[in-house]
Design a protein around this motif. Structure first.
Motif, mmCIF file in Angstrom:
data_model
loop_
_atom_site.group_PDB
_atom_site.id
_atom_site.type_symbol
_atom_site.label_atom_id
_atom_site.label_comp_id
_atom_site.label_asym_id
_atom_site.label_seq_id
_atom_site.Cartn_x
_atom_site.Cartn_y
_atom_site.Cartn_z
ATOM 1 N N ILE A 151 -7.035 3.170 -4.676
ATOM 2 C CA ILE A 151 -5.956 4.091 -5.055
ATOM 3 C C ILE A 151 -5.669 4.000 -6.554
ATOM 4 C CG2 ILE A 151 -3.519 4.627 -4.748
ATOM 5 C CD1 ILE A 151 -3.680 3.597 -1.940
ATOM 6 N N THR A 163 -39.534 6.324 -8.720
ATOM 7 C CA THR A 163 -39.504 7.465 -9.631
ATOM 8 C C THR A 163 -40.083 7.158 -11.008
ATOM 9 O OG1 THR A 163 -37.277 6.917 -10.363
ATOM 10 C CG2 THR A 163 -37.460 8.455 -8.548
ATOM 11 N N THR A 216 -26.764 17.787 -14.192
ATOM 12 C CA THR A 216 -27.044 16.671 -15.100
ATOM 13 C C THR A 216 -28.466 16.153 -14.920
ATOM 14 O OG1 THR A 216 -26.038 15.236 -13.442
ATOM 15 C CG2 THR A 216 -24.690 15.822 -15.343
ATOM 16 N N LYS A 217 -29.116 16.504 -13.809
ATOM 17 C CA LYS A 217 -30.457 15.958 -13.553
ATOM 18 C C LYS A 217 -31.574 16.980 -13.720
ATOM 19 C CE LYS A 217 -28.477 12.225 -11.216
ATOM 20 N NZ LYS A 217 -27.975 11.679 -9.996
ATOM 21 N N THR A 258 0.100 11.423 -9.519
ATOM 22 C CA THR A 258 -0.931 11.262 -10.548
ATOM 23 C C THR A 258 -2.287 11.680 -10.014
ATOM 24 O OG1 THR A 258 0.320 9.301 -11.108
ATOM 25 C CG2 THR A 258 -1.696 9.670 -12.322
ATOM 26 N N ILE A 259 -2.582 11.254 -8.769
ATOM 27 C CA ILE A 259 -3.884 11.593 -8.195
ATOM 28 C C ILE A 259 -4.006 13.101 -8.010
ATOM 29 C CG2 ILE A 259 -5.297 11.360 -6.124
ATOM 30 C CD1 ILE A 259 -4.354 8.488 -5.910
ATOM 31 N N LYS A 268 -14.735 8.467 -10.275
ATOM 32 C CA LYS A 268 -15.647 9.506 -9.791
ATOM 33 C C LYS A 268 -17.068 8.958 -9.624
ATOM 34 C CE LYS A 268 -14.151 12.920 -12.575
ATOM 35 N NZ LYS A 268 -14.147 14.221 -13.246
ATOM 36 N N THR A 304 1.471 6.673 -6.851
ATOM 37 C CA THR A 304 0.302 7.245 -7.529
ATOM 38 C C THR A 304 -0.063 8.620 -6.994
ATOM 39 O OG1 THR A 304 -1.146 6.117 -5.981
ATOM 40 C CG2 THR A 304 -0.780 5.029 -8.080
ATOM 41 N N ASP A 328 -9.685 17.976 -12.307
ATOM 42 C CA ASP A 328 -11.084 18.083 -11.877
ATOM 43 C C ASP A 328 -11.429 19.526 -11.536
ATOM 44 O OD1 ASP A 328 -11.483 15.460 -12.215
ATOM 45 O OD2 ASP A 328 -11.563 14.919 -10.091
ATOM 46 N N ARG A 331 -4.817 14.532 -11.268
ATOM 47 C CA ARG A 331 -6.212 14.289 -11.639
ATOM 48 C C ARG A 331 -7.137 15.240 -10.899
ATOM 49 N NH1 ARG A 331 -4.162 11.997 -14.985
ATOM 50 N NH2 ARG A 331 -4.101 9.807 -15.565
ATOM 51 N N LEU A 332 -6.831 15.470 -9.591
ATOM 52 C CA LEU A 332 -7.676 16.368 -8.813
ATOM 53 C C LEU A 332 -7.568 17.792 -9.349
ATOM 54 C CD1 LEU A 332 -7.094 15.012 -5.192
ATOM 55 C CD2 LEU A 332 -9.064 14.666 -6.681
ATOM 56 N N ASN A 334 -8.341 5.528 -8.660
ATOM 57 C CA ASN A 334 -8.319 6.990 -8.554
ATOM 58 C C ASN A 334 -7.255 7.575 -9.473
ATOM 59 O OD1 ASN A 334 -8.669 9.591 -7.747
ATOM 60 N ND2 ASN A 334 -8.280 9.244 -5.592
ATOM 61 N N ALA A 335 -6.112 6.868 -9.564
ATOM 62 C CA ALA A 335 -5.014 7.397 -10.367
ATOM 63 C C ALA A 335 -5.194 7.107 -11.854
ATOM 64 C CB ALA A 335 -3.691 6.809 -9.881
ATOM 65 N N GLY A 354 -41.434 17.148 -3.021
ATOM 66 C CA GLY A 354 -40.934 16.122 -2.111
ATOM 67 C C GLY A 354 -39.595 16.438 -1.488
ATOM 68 N N HIS A 362 -9.686 7.594 -13.554
ATOM 69 C CA HIS A 362 -10.269 8.620 -12.702
ATOM 70 C C HIS A 362 -11.746 8.877 -13.013
ATOM 71 C CE1 HIS A 362 -9.866 11.691 -9.726
ATOM 72 N NE2 HIS A 362 -10.436 12.579 -10.520
ATOM 73 N N THR A 380 -31.064 12.842 -1.238
ATOM 74 C CA THR A 380 -31.837 11.673 -1.666
ATOM 75 C C THR A 380 -31.858 11.538 -3.187
ATOM 76 O OG1 THR A 380 -33.270 12.292 0.161
ATOM 77 C CG2 THR A 380 -33.991 10.473 -1.230
ATOM 78 N N PRO A 381 -31.449 10.373 -3.701
ATOM 79 C CA PRO A 381 -31.500 10.167 -5.149
ATOM 80 C C PRO A 381 -32.942 10.291 -5.636
ATOM 81 C CG PRO A 381 -30.271 8.403 -4.081
ATOM 82 C CD PRO A 381 -30.925 9.209 -2.997
ATOM 83 N N GLY A 382 -33.127 10.968 -6.756
ATOM 84 C CA GLY A 382 -34.459 11.094 -7.333
ATOM 85 C C GLY A 382 -35.251 12.275 -6.781
ATOM 86 N N LEU A 383 -34.820 12.825 -5.638
ATOM 87 C CA LEU A 383 -35.537 13.972 -5.068
ATOM 88 C C LEU A 383 -34.611 15.169 -4.919
ATOM 89 C CD1 LEU A 383 -37.586 12.110 -2.338
ATOM 90 C CD2 LEU A 383 -38.456 13.107 -4.436
ATOM 91 N N LEU A 436 -6.130 -0.883 -2.319
ATOM 92 C CA LEU A 436 -5.303 -0.896 -3.528
ATOM 93 C C LEU A 436 -6.138 -0.552 -4.757
ATOM 94 C CD1 LEU A 436 -2.315 -1.678 -3.557
ATOM 95 C CD2 LEU A 436 -2.971 -3.893 -4.457
ATOM 96 N N ASN A 489 0.771 3.961 -2.867
ATOM 97 C CA ASN A 489 0.388 5.326 -2.527
ATOM 98 C C ASN A 489 1.433 6.328 -3.019
ATOM 99 O OD1 ASN A 489 -1.215 7.314 -1.319
ATOM 100 N ND2 ASN A 489 0.105 7.331 0.476
ATOM 101 N N LEU A 547 0.826 -1.203 0.000
ATOM 102 C CA LEU A 547 0.000 0.000 0.000
ATOM 103 C C LEU A 547 0.861 1.254 0.000
ATOM 104 C CD1 LEU A 547 -2.915 -0.900 2.414
ATOM 105 C CD2 LEU A 547 -2.948 -0.741 -0.054
#
Lengths: 265, 245
Positions: free
Chosen positions: B88, B157, A201-202, A95-96, B99, A92, A103, A99-100, B91-92, A236, B95, A191-194, B85, A89, A85
């Protein structure tokens, strides 16, 4: 455990020379070749054989009841898992982070039109105190959109800490006059759907905030219709949009307090 | 059939007879938590399928090394390490998928079905069988998740596989169907109690099918069966029920 549990492998402790001396087969090979790489090869083959013999089911069945074997195995598995691990860790992490950052870049692009800036917003930010505004953080990082060196808009992440089932994380872009350019929900547990109609996107509910500001709506209008305000609630689900509207309102107030220093850095 | 007898038995056990949810009544916590929609069920099912297969294989490979006295901590250690594992690495390197699925990956640690399979199967069987068992158990779990998610989504729904394109990509947009147009919505089914209620219906349905099969088996070519006979002649098909989680 050493010597009894690992009758062959412990030769590694004593070292190469000793192992060579003790094993006639290896000594013979070493004598014959006099080349270090062949010594190592022979030694490797020897230890490989030892490992295979040690891993035979019969041998392991004898070892398993022994307390020292159990301790060693548990420690070994823990060590192996943590090394694996740790290595993953470390390898990566960058890379993470990248990626963030991507985002964040994408979220910024959602709420700040590309035509409004020519700078790298990720590198151009101010940190302002926001503890009094109940938007989830003591300090808020505000990214500045600049065109030809002049601040045209700002963008920051904020949170409605009191959503129906947890925090609602949002990002908002505001132009230099205090009008909203765009708001997006980054993550939430509603709550999903509400309650999830706050996502773009919804439903396009969140687009109703574009162009709103503290100037063109009174504080009373910064609320859902059920509370006498300007914004729709959902069938709702009232709490989710109510808390979102209130948090966006607080975000605008935060911007107003620091408006002067932000747009003239 | 092209599969050897024992592989076929593992497959039918995993998908139907000894299904993680229907047969073993395990993994109810992640099951009820994510099956608000069929898409979420599918996501959780796929993530679990990968991890349970890997954990079964890993535990089967190391089974001779693991003394029975300390097997539980080692299983937990292996499963937790594996899940972290996957978390991680996804995520890398994946991605976009992370999400969407990231939420489910972390939930797998709480899935005692993995520990259950490690204990009941992988620690006693060769690698190939354990791998096959992981895949089949994973598929069985995936099917239940999707079925429960679909049933809850339609009743709450009126849609099916909403937002599947976010999970699987744009080419799967055709999955997104509005089953009941202008549906007013039934909130209870989207909330956890709705999960319990719908799960109960699914379990009843599964047992009815089992009874029918058992009846047809004993009365080969039999006619339609009277209700009373079902109760008397066929015992409940699930002999061992353990409530855990």
């Amino acid at each position: 455990m050493g010597l009894r549990a690992l009758p062959y492998a412990t030769y590694a402790d004593i070292g190469f020379i000793a192992a060579l001396e003790r094993q006639p087969s290896i000594r013979k090979q070493a004598m014959k070749h006099h080349i270090p790489i062949d010594h190592l090869k022979a030694l490797g083959a020897h230890y490989w054989g030892c490992l295979q013999r040690w891993l035979e089911p019969g041998n392991l069945a004898n070892l398993r009841p022994k307390l020292e074997f159990q301790t060693g195995i548990l420690a070994g598995f823990a060590l192996l898992a943590s090394v694996l691990l740790g290595v993953t860790n470390c390898s990566t992490e960058s890379t993470i982070q990248q990626r963030l950052a991507e985002d964040l870049q994408n979220s910024l692009a959602e709420v700040i039109p590309a035509g409004l800036h020519d700078n790298d917003m990720l590198q151009d930010f101010r940190t302002i105190p926001s503890a009094n505004y109940n938007i989830g953080a003591e300090e808020t990082v505000v990214y500045l959109a600049k065109k030809s060196g002049i601040v045209t808009a700002v963008c920051f992440k904020f949170t409605a800490p009191d959503g129906y089932s947890g925090a609602i994380n949002m990002i908002m872009g505001i132009d230099r006059d205090g009008n909203i350019l765009g708001v997006r929900v980054l993550s939430h547990k509603e709550t999903p759907g509400l309650g999830d109609k706050i996502e773009v996107t919804k439903s396009n509910w969140i687009l109703n905030f574009v162009g709103r500001s503290l100037d063109n709506l009174t504080p009373a209008q910064w609320a859902v219709k059920k509370d006498g305000g300007e914004f729709d609630q959902f069938a709702g689900a009232t709490i989710t949009p109510r808390k979102s509207v209130q948090a966006i309102h607080r975000g605008l107030q935060l911007f107003k307090e620091h408006q002067a220093e932000l747009i003239n850095p | 059939m092209f599969l050897p007898e024992n592989y076929r038995k593992i497959a039918t056990d995993g998908i139907w007879n000894n299904n993680i949810v229907f047969g073993q009544n395990l993994a109810l916590c992640p099951l009820l938590a994510v099956t608000g929609t069929a898409t979420n069920g599918l996501g959780m099912g796929l993530a679990t399928l990968v991890v349970i297969t890997a954990s079964n294989a890993l535990i089967s490979i190391t089974r001779n090394l693991i003394p029975s006295q300390i097997r539980i901590p080692i299983f937990v250690l292996l499963i937790a390490a594996l899940v972290t594992l996957v978390d991680i690495l996804m995520n890398a390197w994946a991605h976009e998928l992370y999400k969407v699925l990231g939420l489910f990956i972390a939930l797998i640690v709480t899935n005692c079905a993995l520990l259950g399979r490690a204990e009941a199967f992988a620690s006693k069987q060769p690698v190939k069988e354990a791998l096959w068992d992981g895949i089949m158990m994973g598929i069985g779990f995936l099917l239940v998740l999707v079925a429960l998610g679909a049933a809850r989504e339609i009743s709450s729904t009126g849609t099916l596989f909403a937002n599947a394109s976010l999970l699987l990509g744009e080419s799967f947009r055709f999955l997104e169907v509005t089953v009941i147009p202008n549906y007013q919505g039934f909130l209870l089914m989207a909330l956890p109690p709705g999960g319990f209620i719908m799960l109960a219906f699914l379990i009843v349905g599964k047992r009815l099918i089992d009874q029918k099969l058992a009846y047809n088996h004993t009365h080969a070519g039999g006619k339609a069966m009277p209700e009373a006979i079902i109760d008397k002649e066929t015992p409940a098909p699930i002999s061992t029920i353990s409530i855990a989680d």
